[in-house]
Design an enzyme around this catalytic site. Sequence first.
Site, PDB file in Angstrom:
ATOM      1  N   GLU A   1     -22.879 -23.152  56.306  1.00 49.78           N
ATOM      2  CA  GLU A   1     -23.079 -21.714  56.112  1.00 49.78           C
ATOM      3  C   GLU A   1     -21.755 -20.962  56.146  1.00 49.78           C
ATOM      4  O   GLU A   1     -21.547 -20.028  55.369  1.00 49.78           O
ATOM      5  CB  GLU A   1     -24.032 -21.166  57.184  1.00 49.78           C
ATOM      6  CG  GLU A   1     -25.435 -21.719  57.147  1.00 49.78           C
ATOM      7  CD  GLU A   1     -26.255 -21.216  55.974  1.00 49.78           C
ATOM      8  OE1 GLU A   1     -27.387 -21.679  55.814  1.00 49.78           O
ATOM      9  OE2 GLU A   1     -25.751 -20.366  55.198  1.00 49.78           O
TER      10      GLU A   1
ATOM     11  N   ASP B   1     -30.627 -29.461  48.541  1.00 49.22           N
ATOM     12  CA  ASP B   1     -30.458 -28.731  47.293  1.00 49.22           C
ATOM     13  C   ASP B   1     -29.041 -28.662  46.723  1.00 49.22           C
ATOM     14  O   ASP B   1     -28.763 -29.155  45.633  1.00 49.22           O
ATOM     15  CB  ASP B   1     -31.017 -27.316  47.446  1.00 49.22           C
ATOM     16  CG  ASP B   1     -30.463 -26.601  48.681  1.00 49.22           C
ATOM     17  OD1 ASP B   1     -30.242 -27.255  49.713  1.00 49.22           O
ATOM     18  OD2 ASP B   1     -30.268 -25.375  48.635  1.00 49.22           O
TER      19      ASP B   1
ATOM     20  N   GLU C   1     -42.617 -18.452  50.393  1.00 46.24           N
ATOM     21  CA  GLU C   1     -41.562 -19.392  50.776  1.00 46.24           C
ATOM     22  C   GLU C   1     -41.950 -20.841  50.466  1.00 46.24           C
ATOM     23  O   GLU C   1     -41.184 -21.571  49.842  1.00 46.24           O
ATOM     24  CB  GLU C   1     -41.265 -19.218  52.263  1.00 46.24           C
ATOM     25  CG  GLU C   1     -40.133 -20.070  52.805  1.00 46.24           C
ATOM     26  CD  GLU C   1     -38.758 -19.552  52.441  1.00 46.24           C
ATOM     27  OE1 GLU C   1     -37.776 -20.155  52.894  1.00 46.24           O
ATOM     28  OE2 GLU C   1     -38.638 -18.562  51.687  1.00 46.24           O
TER      29      GLU C   1
ATOM     30  N   GLU D   1     -33.053 -17.551  44.752  1.00 45.62           N
ATOM     31  CA  GLU D   1     -33.067 -18.731  43.874  1.00 45.62           C
ATOM     32  C   GLU D   1     -33.834 -18.513  42.573  1.00 45.62           C
ATOM     33  O   GLU D   1     -33.437 -19.032  41.514  1.00 45.62           O
ATOM     34  CB  GLU D   1     -33.633 -19.945  44.624  1.00 45.62           C
ATOM     35  CG  GLU D   1     -32.718 -20.494  45.691  1.00 45.62           C
ATOM     36  CD  GLU D   1     -32.806 -19.744  47.007  1.00 45.62           C
ATOM     37  OE1 GLU D   1     -32.004 -20.041  47.911  1.00 45.62           O
ATOM     38  OE2 GLU D   1     -33.690 -18.871  47.137  1.00 45.62           O
TER      39      GLU D   1
END
Length: 597
Positions: A183, A319, A433, A498
């Site tokens: 992150e 991902d 989600e 996304e």
Amino acid sequence: MALLKRYGIYTFITGFFLYFLYSLSFPYQDPNAPHRDGEPQRPNRPPPPPQKIYEWSKVPIHYPIKSMTPLPTNAPLPLPRIQFNFTKEEANAKQIRESRRDEVRKAFLKCWRNYRKKAWMHDELQPIAGGSKDPFGGWAASLIDAMDTLWIMGFKEEFTSAIPDIEKVNFGSSTLERVNVFETNIRHLGGLLAAYELSQEKRLLAKAKEVGEMLYHAFDTPNHMPITRWDFHRAGAGEKLVADESALLAEVGSLTMEFTRLSQLTNDPKWYDAVSRVTKMLDQQQSLTKLPGMWPIVVNARKPDFAKDTGFSLGAMADSTYEYFAKSYALLGGQVPVYKKLYDDSMRTALKHTIYRPMTPDNSDVLMAGFVRVDEGQANLNPEMQHLVCYAGGMFALGGKIFQDAEHVKIGRKLTDGCVWAYKSSQSGIMPEVSHLLPCSAVNSTNCEWDEKVWLEEVAKRANVGGKEEDPLRNIANLRLPKGFTAIDDRRYILRPEAIESVFIMYRITGEQQWQAAAWDMFTAIQRASETDLGNAALSDVSAEKPPKDDSMESFWMAETLKYFYLIFSEPNLISLDDYVFNTEAHPFKIPKPKST
């Protein structure tokens, strides 16, 4: 005895009087009153210990590299054209596009100004209470993450005025014991690098190098694999550390773009060398996993063993490792062919095992990426639908353009269509989600007709409803499921980018206005449901007509989601896909170009 009692009373009176005078010097604090971060204050909370500060460039490296992997020195190769060849638009279409762009810009400015007013130098604004949160080290994540958005949207004065405060961010101290390296890399390092790329403001590059020096120490392990949840203070104190035995694939494999770009901009190969070692490990073990071509979500970075576990996905926790293959190939000017090999082999496996066509009420020819568990050599598909995996449409389309694979562009279109369908199907117009769909028998199946009876049976089975004395339809109605959904496992929307990311990429690649129309529907639905007096709030249940709000506004809302919405309604030459690749936090890095002959 009387004397003792008398002196006892005098002592009590004197003590009470002194305590009264002492208490006047402090304002009363209700121990149940909300603190700045929304939690109750602790009564008699002791002062925090002084923060230790580390100068990372001077903290010794325990396991120095003996042979450094150099950056490629050959001239970059020309890449195929990626963006559609846009022509002059009609005046009416331009007016509509620009009015929509301005609405996005207005939404961003509201969030930015209130962050600046109420949570400045903190990681996040609480968009309901007006407080702040510091989940990312207390390093002003929203400020740094949104800098390139400021520049792209034309807020140059806000951009320039923020630089002195960015210089004050101290990456030598942290509010956290353990730092999430992934992150910090995508938000802070990526944000600083992109802000520098756009502005050429050298103070931002110097700050990016500070972050890079810190993160480089997470690779200071015996096998040079990164520690993903890194013990900040033990490392700063000079202790020897080892890589994690259990790490997430995305957190190990998604440092490539940022570290590469930092090496390119500083002419120091050490960051590129660090991520090249992870790339080499991915390459060596790609064919050895239980689903050859892909790597499991959980890997052992200490051993290292990237092949043992049995769960595979393009979605959460894996991902951006896959996302970065084609982008790293472009960022390195096509000079490192292993990234094409990693992309080709992993996408071949993903298409075979994780991509499925769901059954929909309108028989839409759409695709979704699910989760696979390998059991005794058998790959078993779990047909989930994650909002996060919606990035995959853009990944396939972009990879198809870079590597000239038209079939991948088609796959990207169908995956993106799947996410647009999920938005339209939701009660609030916003995709949840995590949910589940009903897969057809094959990805390329032409026989995927809607069968309501089969759908109802699957819903009842997943919800464990029905029975001889119950009405399954009544129970199913209580689940608030749009037709086509067999379950909604997580009803939240946390302001994710996304879906709009892939819609933006499909628009820039195809030039088709249907993607702009889809984007506007998405934006208006999100604004209608999430807007607060101070910004935009995450939603706890998008299956409700009026979704309840959570007091959270992650930095990626301003860094990614609003940026992609803005760009899809901007002139196509603004951050062209032929000139830039975006990291997974939507920070654009310049693609090196061959010199003109």
